[in-house]
Design a protein around this motif. Structure first.
Motif, short mmCIF file in Angstrom:
data_model
loop_
_atom_site.label_atom_id
_atom_site.label_comp_id
_atom_site.label_asym_id
_atom_site.label_seq_id
_atom_site.Cartn_x
_atom_site.Cartn_y
_atom_site.Cartn_z
N GLY A 51 -68.66 -10.54 -14.83
CA GLY A 51 -68.77 -9.74 -13.61
C GLY A 51 -67.66 -9.99 -12.60
N LEU A 52 -66.56 -10.58 -13.02
CA LEU A 52 -65.47 -10.88 -12.09
C LEU A 52 -64.44 -9.75 -12.04
CD1 LEU A 52 -65.03 -14.66 -12.95
CD2 LEU A 52 -66.38 -13.63 -11.10
N VAL A 53 -64.44 -8.90 -13.08
CA VAL A 53 -63.62 -7.68 -13.08
C VAL A 53 -64.49 -6.54 -13.58
CG1 VAL A 53 -61.42 -8.87 -13.48
CG2 VAL A 53 -62.72 -7.98 -15.43
N GLU A 73 -65.88 -7.97 -6.13
CA GLU A 73 -66.08 -8.86 -4.98
C GLU A 73 -66.34 -10.29 -5.46
OE1 GLU A 73 -69.17 -9.20 -1.29
OE2 GLU A 73 -68.53 -7.18 -1.87
N ALA A 74 -67.13 -10.42 -6.54
CA ALA A 74 -67.40 -11.76 -7.09
C ALA A 74 -66.11 -12.39 -7.60
CB ALA A 74 -68.42 -11.67 -8.22
N GLY A 75 -65.22 -11.59 -8.17
CA GLY A 75 -63.94 -12.10 -8.65
C GLY A 75 -63.06 -12.59 -7.51
N THR A 76 -63.04 -11.84 -6.42
CA THR A 76 -62.27 -12.24 -5.25
C THR A 76 -62.80 -13.55 -4.68
OG1 THR A 76 -61.76 -9.93 -4.73
CG2 THR A 76 -61.49 -11.53 -2.95
N THR A 77 -64.11 -13.68 -4.61
CA THR A 77 -64.73 -14.92 -4.12
C THR A 77 -64.38 -16.08 -5.05
OG1 THR A 77 -66.55 -13.69 -3.13
CG2 THR A 77 -66.95 -16.02 -3.58
#
Length: 174
Positions: A51-53, A73-77
């Motif tokens: 779920g990071l991309v 958003e999870a990837g950015t975090t």
């Protein structure tokens, strides 16, 4: 190096195809070790699963479908947390070089010869890196300097070990 985090960081500037990610990675970080396409797509598959991309778009053409990936958003975090976390310093408390010196002493081989040969190899590499640094851009200069500082520390250790070789020989043979 975390290839996944690096690819995520590259995606922060906007969605890209796997081919474009590989080219950007190789341009910025792959001077000595470019990524293989298989590494890029395997990593993107894992990042997608976690779920990071996400797949931003799919293009069909004469060849296989081309996926364009975007960071979530999870990837950015995840990238932000990775960048904020200091790297663990890696002490060389079980170095192969130390092991070779001790084994040379234990088996009656020349530890002095081993240290001299290793010093010569370090100096050869240091000369090559110094030349590369002289010709390189700022990124290459910084990478070479990082390697040179580590090699300089190794040379200092080689000299220290050579100076203490008689004492070390008596201790390891006791």
């Amino acid at each position: 190096m975390s290839i996944g985090h690096t690819l995520l960081g590259l995606l922060e500037s906007g969605p890209r195809h796997g081919y474009d990610l590989k080219r950007a990675f190789d341009d910025k970080f792959g001077h000595d070790r470019p990524l293989h396409y298989g590494q890029v797509y395997a990593t993107m598959s894992r990042l997608l699963k976690n779920g990071l991309v996400e797949v931003d778009s799919v293009e069909s053409g004469a060849g296989p479908e081309r996926k364009r990936y975007a960071i979530t958003e999870a990837g950015t975090t995840d990238v932000e947390q990775w960048l904020a976390r200091p790297e663990k310093p890696e002490p060389y408390l079980q170095s192969t070089l130390y092991t070779k010196v001790v084994l040379a002493l234990l088996t009656g081989r020349s530890a002095t010869g081993l240290l001299d040969a290793q010093r010569a190899e370090h100096m050869r590499l240091m000369r090559a890196l110094t030349e590369r640094k002289r010709r390189g851009d700022l990124a290459d200069q910084l990478l070479c300097e990082h390697a040179l500082f580590h090699l300089e520390a190794d040379v200092r250790w080689l000299e220290l070990a050579a100076a203490r070789l008689d004492r070390l020989a008596s201790e390891v043979r006791a």
